[in-house]
Design a protein around this motif. Structure first.
Motif, short mmCIF file in Angstrom:
data_model
loop_
_atom_site.label_atom_id
_atom_site.label_comp_id
_atom_site.label_asym_id
_atom_site.label_seq_id
_atom_site.Cartn_x
_atom_site.Cartn_y
_atom_site.Cartn_z
N ALA A 117 13.43 -3.11 -1.41
CA ALA A 117 14.60 -3.14 -2.26
C ALA A 117 14.27 -3.51 -3.70
CB ALA A 117 15.64 -4.11 -1.70
N THR A 118 13.21 -4.26 -3.90
CA THR A 118 12.81 -4.66 -5.25
C THR A 118 11.69 -3.80 -5.81
OG1 THR A 118 11.28 -6.33 -4.34
CG2 THR A 118 13.52 -7.06 -4.88
N GLY A 119 11.32 -2.77 -5.08
CA GLY A 119 10.24 -1.90 -5.50
C GLY A 119 10.69 -0.81 -6.45
N PRO A 120 9.78 0.09 -6.81
CA PRO A 120 10.06 1.07 -7.86
C PRO A 120 10.70 2.37 -7.39
CG PRO A 120 7.75 1.20 -7.20
CD PRO A 120 8.36 0.09 -6.40
N ILE A 121 10.92 2.54 -6.09
CA ILE A 121 11.36 3.83 -5.57
C ILE A 121 12.76 3.69 -4.96
CG2 ILE A 121 10.84 5.67 -3.90
CD1 ILE A 121 7.90 4.88 -4.16
N PRO A 122 13.67 4.63 -5.23
CA PRO A 122 14.99 4.60 -4.57
C PRO A 122 14.81 4.57 -3.05
CG PRO A 122 14.99 6.17 -6.37
CD PRO A 122 13.57 5.73 -6.21
N TYR A 123 15.63 3.79 -2.39
CA TYR A 123 15.34 3.49 -0.99
C TYR A 123 16.58 3.55 -0.11
CZ TYR A 123 17.63 -1.03 -1.58
OH TYR A 123 18.57 -2.00 -1.81
N SER A 124 16.31 3.58 1.19
CA SER A 124 17.34 3.41 2.21
C SER A 124 16.76 2.58 3.34
CB SER A 124 17.79 4.76 2.78
OG SER A 124 18.37 5.58 1.78
N ILE A 125 17.58 1.68 3.90
CA ILE A 125 17.21 0.88 5.05
C ILE A 125 18.17 1.22 6.19
CG2 ILE A 125 16.99 -1.44 6.01
CD1 ILE A 125 16.43 -2.40 3.09
N VAL A 126 17.62 1.65 7.31
CA VAL A 126 18.41 1.87 8.51
C VAL A 126 18.15 0.70 9.44
CG1 VAL A 126 18.88 3.36 10.49
CG2 VAL A 126 18.24 4.38 8.28
N ARG A 127 19.18 -0.04 9.77
CA ARG A 127 19.05 -1.14 10.73
C ARG A 127 19.64 -0.70 12.07
NH1 ARG A 127 21.07 -6.70 7.70
NH2 ARG A 127 19.22 -7.05 6.37
N ALA A 128 18.86 -0.91 13.13
CA ALA A 128 19.31 -0.54 14.48
C ALA A 128 19.33 -1.76 15.38
CB ALA A 128 18.40 0.53 15.07
N THR A 129 20.15 -1.69 16.41
CA THR A 129 20.16 -2.73 17.44
C THR A 129 19.00 -2.48 18.41
OG1 THR A 129 21.84 -1.41 18.60
CG2 THR A 129 22.61 -3.27 17.27
N GLN A 130 18.92 -3.30 19.45
CA GLN A 130 17.80 -3.25 20.39
C GLN A 130 17.71 -1.89 21.10
OE1 GLN A 130 15.36 -5.67 21.11
NE2 GLN A 130 14.56 -3.81 22.01
N PHE A 131 16.51 -1.32 21.16
CA PHE A 131 16.31 -0.03 21.81
C PHE A 131 16.45 -0.16 23.33
CE2 PHE A 131 13.01 1.29 18.36
CZ PHE A 131 13.99 1.20 17.38
N MET A 132 17.12 0.79 23.94
CA MET A 132 17.20 0.83 25.39
C MET A 132 15.81 0.92 26.02
SD MET A 132 20.51 3.34 25.87
CE MET A 132 22.11 2.91 25.18
N GLU A 133 14.93 1.62 25.36
CA GLU A 133 13.57 1.81 25.89
C GLU A 133 12.78 0.51 25.99
OE1 GLU A 133 14.90 5.81 24.66
OE2 GLU A 133 15.16 3.79 23.86
N ASN A 161 0.82 -1.21 0.00
CA ASN A 161 0.00 0.00 0.00
C ASN A 161 0.86 1.27 0.00
OD1 ASN A 161 -2.38 -1.47 0.00
ND2 ASN A 161 -2.64 -1.39 2.22
N LEU A 162 1.91 1.27 0.80
CA LEU A 162 2.76 2.45 0.90
C LEU A 162 3.53 2.70 -0.40
CD1 LEU A 162 4.05 1.96 4.52
CD2 LEU A 162 2.87 4.00 3.70
N LEU A 163 4.03 1.66 -1.01
CA LEU A 163 4.76 1.83 -2.27
C LEU A 163 3.86 2.35 -3.37
CD1 LEU A 163 7.10 -1.29 -2.24
CD2 LEU A 163 7.85 1.09 -2.37
N ALA A 164 2.64 1.84 -3.42
CA ALA A 164 1.70 2.32 -4.44
C ALA A 164 1.38 3.80 -4.23
CB ALA A 164 0.42 1.49 -4.38
N ALA A 165 1.14 4.18 -2.99
CA ALA A 165 0.83 5.58 -2.70
C ALA A 165 2.04 6.48 -2.95
CB ALA A 165 0.36 5.72 -1.25
N ALA A 166 3.23 6.00 -2.57
CA ALA A 166 4.44 6.80 -2.76
C ALA A 166 4.74 7.00 -4.24
CB ALA A 166 5.61 6.11 -2.07
N GLN A 167 4.56 5.95 -5.02
CA GLN A 167 4.82 6.07 -6.47
C GLN A 167 3.84 7.05 -7.10
OE1 GLN A 167 4.54 2.38 -8.71
NE2 GLN A 167 6.07 3.12 -10.18
N LYS A 168 2.58 6.96 -6.73
CA LYS A 168 1.58 7.87 -7.28
C LYS A 168 1.85 9.31 -6.85
CE LYS A 168 -3.42 8.50 -7.75
NZ LYS A 168 -4.76 7.92 -7.42
N GLY A 169 2.36 9.48 -5.62
CA GLY A 169 2.59 10.82 -5.10
C GLY A 169 3.90 11.44 -5.52
#
Length: 242
Positions: A118-134, A77-85
């Motif tokens: 990663a296989t979608g139509p929009i240039p992307y970035s993935i931020v991977r984080a370790t476990q949150f202290m919270e 859903n998000l990729l479709a909306a992002a591409q249209k927008g």
């Protein structure tokens, strides 16, 4: 730049919105409370319209098999909306080492989310984080009773939510990575020792019992700590506790 921050009222999203707006951008938070639903698609086209960057910080409400369906549907859903927008950069938050722990259903679902992006139509970035202290208190509660907390000695490299948000905001303001950036806390602890530190700070007299099978992290054999390629955040756990 204009940013649509989906999940922008949550623990990380609210901080990302604040950081981006303080930097002079227009960052708009979107969530069910603002009329946006990533599963039904309600409000997504309006949220994405005119945004330069879409940051997706939504998360599955459960860690079971339902997480797979959540990430499949929400990302479609998000990729479709992002591409249209006309969105030019799509950012998500994931987990360090997520592809190294196929034993966990939730981790497999997050790998699927990354793959869809990663296989979608929009240039992307993935931020991977370790476990949150919270989330350490929640982890302790999973295997706690009135007298003890059972925890494995799994290595954990906790990071403060504020540092996660800063990393996400930094990546979102830059060009698409078309790949992954890892971010982690500056220290590694065995989870059972981290439990003892946390309980001691709170004046909680329960005993931590080392149990290699306890809780979700019993399935993790140490692959979710970072290697030397990660960005290390500044906040130490003792300072965060204080």
């Amino acid at each position: 730049m204009k940013f649509a921050v989906i999940g922008g009222t949550g623990l990380i999203g609210s901080r990302v919105v604040r950081i981006l707006n303080a930097a002079g951008h227009e960052a708009v938070p979107h969530a069910p409370s603002t009329g946006v639903d990533v599963l039904s698609g309600k409000g997504l086209e309006e949220a994405a319209a005119g945004a330069d960057v879409l940051v997706n910080l939504t998360n599955s409400p459960t860690f079971d098999e339902a997480a797979t369906a959540f990430f499949q549907t929400s990302m479609d859903n998000l990729l479709a909306a992002a591409q249209k927008g006309g969105v030019r950069h799509f950012v998500i938050l994931s987990i360090v080492g997520v592809d190294h722990v196929p034993e966990l259903v939730y981790f497999r679902a997050k790998v699927l989310q990354e793959h869809i992006l990663a296989t979608g139509p929009i240039p992307y970035s993935i931020v991977r984080a370790t476990q949150f202290m919270e989330f350490i208190d929640a982890i302790l509660s999973w295997t706690a009773d009135g007298e003890s907390v059972r925890l494995p000695a799994t290595p954990i490299q906790p990071i403060a939510a504020e540092d996660v948000a800063a990393a996400v905001a930094d990546v979102a303001q830059g060009p698409p990575l078309r790949g992954i950036r890892d971010v982690a806390g500056p220290e590694v602890f065995p989870l059972d020792e981290l439990g003892r530190i946390t309980l001691s700070h709170k004046g909680d007299n329960r005993t931590v019992v080392t149990d290699p099978t306890a809780g979700m992290f019993g399935a993790v054999k140490g692959d979710v700590i970072t290697d030397t390629g990660a960005d290390l955040a500044p906040t130490r756990y003792a300072d965060w506790l204080s």
